[in-house]
Design an enzyme around this catalytic site. Structure first.
Site, PDB file in Angstrom:
ATOM      1  CG  HIS A 199      33.191  13.889 -14.465  1.00 33.14           C
ATOM      2  ND1 HIS A 199      33.041  14.518 -14.346  1.00 33.14           N
ATOM      3  CD2 HIS A 199      33.989  13.311 -13.858  1.00 33.14           C
ATOM      4  CE1 HIS A 199      33.708  15.762 -13.157  1.00 33.14           C
ATOM      5  NE2 HIS A 199      33.720  14.102 -12.798  1.00 33.14           N
ATOM      6  CE1 TYR A 256      35.938  12.561  -8.882  1.00 33.55           C
ATOM      7  CE2 TYR A 256      36.666  12.359 -11.321  1.00 33.55           C
ATOM      8  CZ  TYR A 256      35.595  13.047 -10.028  1.00 33.55           C
ATOM      9  OH  TYR A 256      35.152  14.454 -10.321  1.00 33.55           O
ATOM     10  CG  ASP A 258      27.459  15.664  -6.851  1.00 32.79           C
ATOM     11  OD1 ASP A 258      26.360  16.483  -6.573  1.00 32.79           O
ATOM     12  OD2 ASP A 258      27.807  15.214  -7.725  1.00 32.79           O
ATOM     13  CD  GLU A 268      27.490  19.447  -9.693  1.00 31.24           C
ATOM     14  OE1 GLU A 268      27.704  18.622  -8.672  1.00 31.24           O
ATOM     15  OE2 GLU A 268      27.012  19.431 -10.603  1.00 31.24           O
ATOM     16  CG  ASP A 327      24.437  18.799  -9.426  1.00 30.24           C
ATOM     17  OD1 ASP A 327      24.841  18.229  -8.535  1.00 30.24           O
ATOM     18  OD2 ASP A 327      24.600  18.241 -10.821  1.00 30.24           O
ATOM     19  CG  HIS A 362      26.959   7.800 -10.300  1.00 26.34           C
ATOM     20  ND1 HIS A 362      26.960   7.272 -11.856  1.00 26.34           N
ATOM     21  CD2 HIS A 362      27.595   9.211 -11.067  1.00 26.34           C
ATOM     22  CE1 HIS A 362      27.098   7.977 -12.677  1.00 26.34           C
ATOM     23  NE2 HIS A 362      27.395   9.017 -12.323  1.00 26.34           N
ATOM     24  NE  ARG A 401      31.460  15.568  -8.548  1.00 27.56           N
ATOM     25  CZ  ARG A 401      31.277  14.657  -8.501  1.00 27.56           C
ATOM     26  NH1 ARG A 401      32.006  13.493  -8.853  1.00 27.56           N
ATOM     27  NH2 ARG A 401      30.648  13.922  -7.874  1.00 27.56           N
ATOM     28  CG  HIS A 405      24.426  18.516 -15.674  1.00 28.23           C
ATOM     29  ND1 HIS A 405      23.591  18.533 -14.963  1.00 28.23           N
ATOM     30  CD2 HIS A 405      25.373  17.847 -14.995  1.00 28.23           C
ATOM     31  CE1 HIS A 405      23.306  18.677 -14.170  1.00 28.23           C
ATOM     32  NE2 HIS A 405      25.082  17.976 -13.983  1.00 28.23           N
ATOM     33  CG  ASP A 457      -1.884  -0.987   1.191  1.00 29.18           C
ATOM     34  OD1 ASP A 457      -2.426  -1.026  -0.021  1.00 29.18           O
ATOM     35  OD2 ASP A 457      -2.385  -1.364   2.136  1.00 29.18           O
ATOM     36  CD  GLU A 473      29.242  17.673 -13.176  1.00 29.32           C
ATOM     37  OE1 GLU A 473      29.044  16.437 -11.728  1.00 29.32           O
ATOM     38  OE2 GLU A 473      27.635  18.247 -12.915  1.00 29.32           O
ATOM     39  CG  HIS A 505      22.185  15.142 -15.628  1.00 30.73           C
ATOM     40  ND1 HIS A 505      22.650  13.507 -15.228  1.00 30.73           N
ATOM     41  CD2 HIS A 505      23.216  15.710 -14.246  1.00 30.73           C
ATOM     42  CE1 HIS A 505      23.288  13.746 -15.114  1.00 30.73           C
ATOM     43  NE2 HIS A 505      23.825  14.490 -13.809  1.00 30.73           N
TER      44      HIS A 505
HETATM   45  N1  GLY Z   1      24.772  15.101  -8.626  1.00 28.43           N
HETATM   46  C1  GLY Z   1      25.353  14.681 -10.426  1.00 28.43           C
HETATM   47  C2  GLY Z   1      26.109  15.245 -10.908  1.00 28.43           C
HETATM   48  O1  GLY Z   1      26.400  15.976 -10.421  1.00 28.43           O
HETATM   49  O2  GLY Z   1      25.816  15.943 -12.624  1.00 28.43           O
HETATM   50 MN    MN Z   2      26.238  17.932 -11.949  1.00 27.55          MN
HETATM   51 MN    MN Z   3      26.602  17.072  -8.857  1.00 24.56          MN
END
Ligand code: GLY
Ligand code: MN
Ligand code: MN
Length: 436
Positions: free
Chosen positions: A346, A384, A256, A403, A267, A239, A401, A350, A36, A380, A357
């Site tokens: 990365h 690493y 993050d 950001e 973010d 992640h 990082r 974004h 439920d 960002e 995103h």
């Molecule tokens: N927290 C997701 C990113 O930084 O893209």
């Molecule tokens: Mn981000």
């Molecule tokens: Mn982030």
């Protein structure tokens, strides 16, 4: 008579773009967690963009052409259900409250849609987003096709309405930017709270709880994504979500995390020492990533391409990796070979908006998109370093990082998340001040 709101203005703009045709935009379904219990309800971002309406079981229908119609199907009032589940606006009140031309009970949807679709040249809806809706929409279309002998025609063209909305959502209006500024402020204060309360021996989830405390206390409905609270080597898992390790003296902590406020995401990432003092190797990497971030932010301005901030960050990082003995060769060769991706795998940002995103193409006609005033994005860069042969041991398990969220302005960009310290001096000073 439609009221003038940011939502009605967006609907009017979409109707102008559509011209002749009909658009059907359902909100998100409720999702069961177990028996439920449902997952907390989150509306569909496109639907919310056009209505500001947060209830489930609702569909927006926009009929274009010379006599445009804005129609909402939503839940009816229901005394019994409202006792159990809470207030419902009801379709009658929704007309005035949401500035629609017409509103109907959602129970009327299947009965009304075939006649609304009939003789429209084009049907726009989020095709393929949800199998249930696909089946329902095709059912209406087939019903209209079945009326062919009466001279009624079914739409000949099916368009994914998201392609039109993505372009609109990419450029934030004043209403959106005001909400994003508030979301950014809350998240910035949450990061400051987390920095103040971090100490050796505390658990990652205790710090996560401090972030959530600040988000919720300030009216944010949800985190915009699962918070990453990653001590020591965990920062090298991009992640990382377990958030269940002890924070150790001498390690860095990468956080993050960002809240969602009234549908809009923030973010932020900050990386800081658990004990409040950066070590020498941590300083080297941190200052390099910070320099890369400054260079990337300096490359955000109208007319610059989407890729320029990334290139600027890579350029700084690569030179630093060579100086620190992480990469060998000339900067050009390291960029060409992609060897730097061992430590920076990365991209530098974004789009940001209703979705963390956010929607919007990054390329147009094969070229990186030029930045325009009102676009919001993250910047960002990171670094690493996993233990590996040939990598100086002093840097092993350091993950950094940094950001921020920025909006493109006529002269460059405004940093929405500037409230959280990011220079080494400012971070160490904040952590020294602790909770007083
Ligand atoms: N927290 C997701 C990113 O930084 O893209
Ligand atoms: Mn981000
Ligand atoms: Mn982030």
């Amino acid at each position: 008579m439609t009221r003038d709101t940011p939502f009605s203005q967006r609907r009017a703009r979409l109707l102008e773009t559509i011209g002749e045709g009909i658009a059907v935009i359902p909100t998100a379904p409720e999702v069961a967690r177990n028996r439920d219990s449902d997952f907390p309800y989150r509306f569909d971002s496109y639907f919310h963009y056009l209505t500001g309406f947060g209830e489930p079981q609702a569909v927006l229908v926009l009929v274009g052409g010379e006599r445009p119609r804005q129609i909402l199907f939503c839940r009816d009032k229901d005394e019994e259900r409202e006792i159990w589940d809470g207030y419902r606006l009801g379709f009658e009140a929704a007309r005035e409250a949401l500035g629609m031309d017409e509103t109907f009970s959602i129970d009327e949807l299947d009965a009304q849609m075939p006649s609304l679709i009939a003789d429209q040249p084009r049907l726009l809806y989020p095709a393929g987003a949800d199998r249930g809706w696909d089946a329902r929409v095709f059912g209406w279309l087939n019903e209209v096709r079945g009326m062919a002998r009466t001279g009624i025609r079914a739409p000949a063209t099916l368009t994914d309405v998201r392609s039109l909305l993505d372009d609109m959502r990419l450029l934030k209006d004043a209403h959106e930017l005001a909400t994003m500024r508030k979301a950014a402020d809350i998240s910035a204060d949450a990061h400051i709270r987390a920095m103040r309360l971090t100490a050796p021996g505390r658990m990652e989830y205790e710090i996560e709880a401090e972030l959530l405390h600040e988000f919720r206390r300030r009216g944010s409905q949800f985190p915009a994504y699962t918070s990453i609270v990653a001590g020591g080597a965990n920062a090298c898992v991009l992640h990382y979500r377990e958030n269940n390790a002890v924070l150790r003296d001498g390690d860095l902590l990468l956080i993050d995390a960002g809240c969602e406020l009234d549908g809009y995401a923030s973010d932020i990432t900050r990386t800081f020492p658990v004990n409040g003092r950066f070590s020498g190797p941590q300083r080297d990497i941190y200052d390099l990533v910070l320099a890369a971030q400054h260079a990337a932010i300096a490359a955000v301005a109208p007319g610059r391409s989407w890729d320029e901030p990334h290139q600027a960050a890579v350029d700084v990082l690569v030179r630093g990796f060579i100086d620190l003995g992480l990469c060998e060769g000339t900067p050009e060769a390291v960029i060409e070979s992609g060897d730097y991706r061992r430590f920076y795998m990365h991209r530098t940002g974004h789009w940001l908006g209703l979705d963390v995103h956010d929607v919007g193409d990054y390329r147009e006609a094969g070229q990186w998109r030029p930045l325009r005033e009102g676009m919001t994005l993250t910047v960002e860069p990171g670094c690493y370093i996993r233990p590996a042969a040939g990598v100086p041991e002093a840097f092993w398990n350091i993950g950094v990082r940094i950001e921020d969220d920025v909006v493109v302005t006529p002269g460059g960009c405004e940093i929405l998340t500037a409230g959280v310290p990011k220079s080494i001096e400012a971070i160490e000073a904040l952590m020294r001040s602790g909770t007083d």
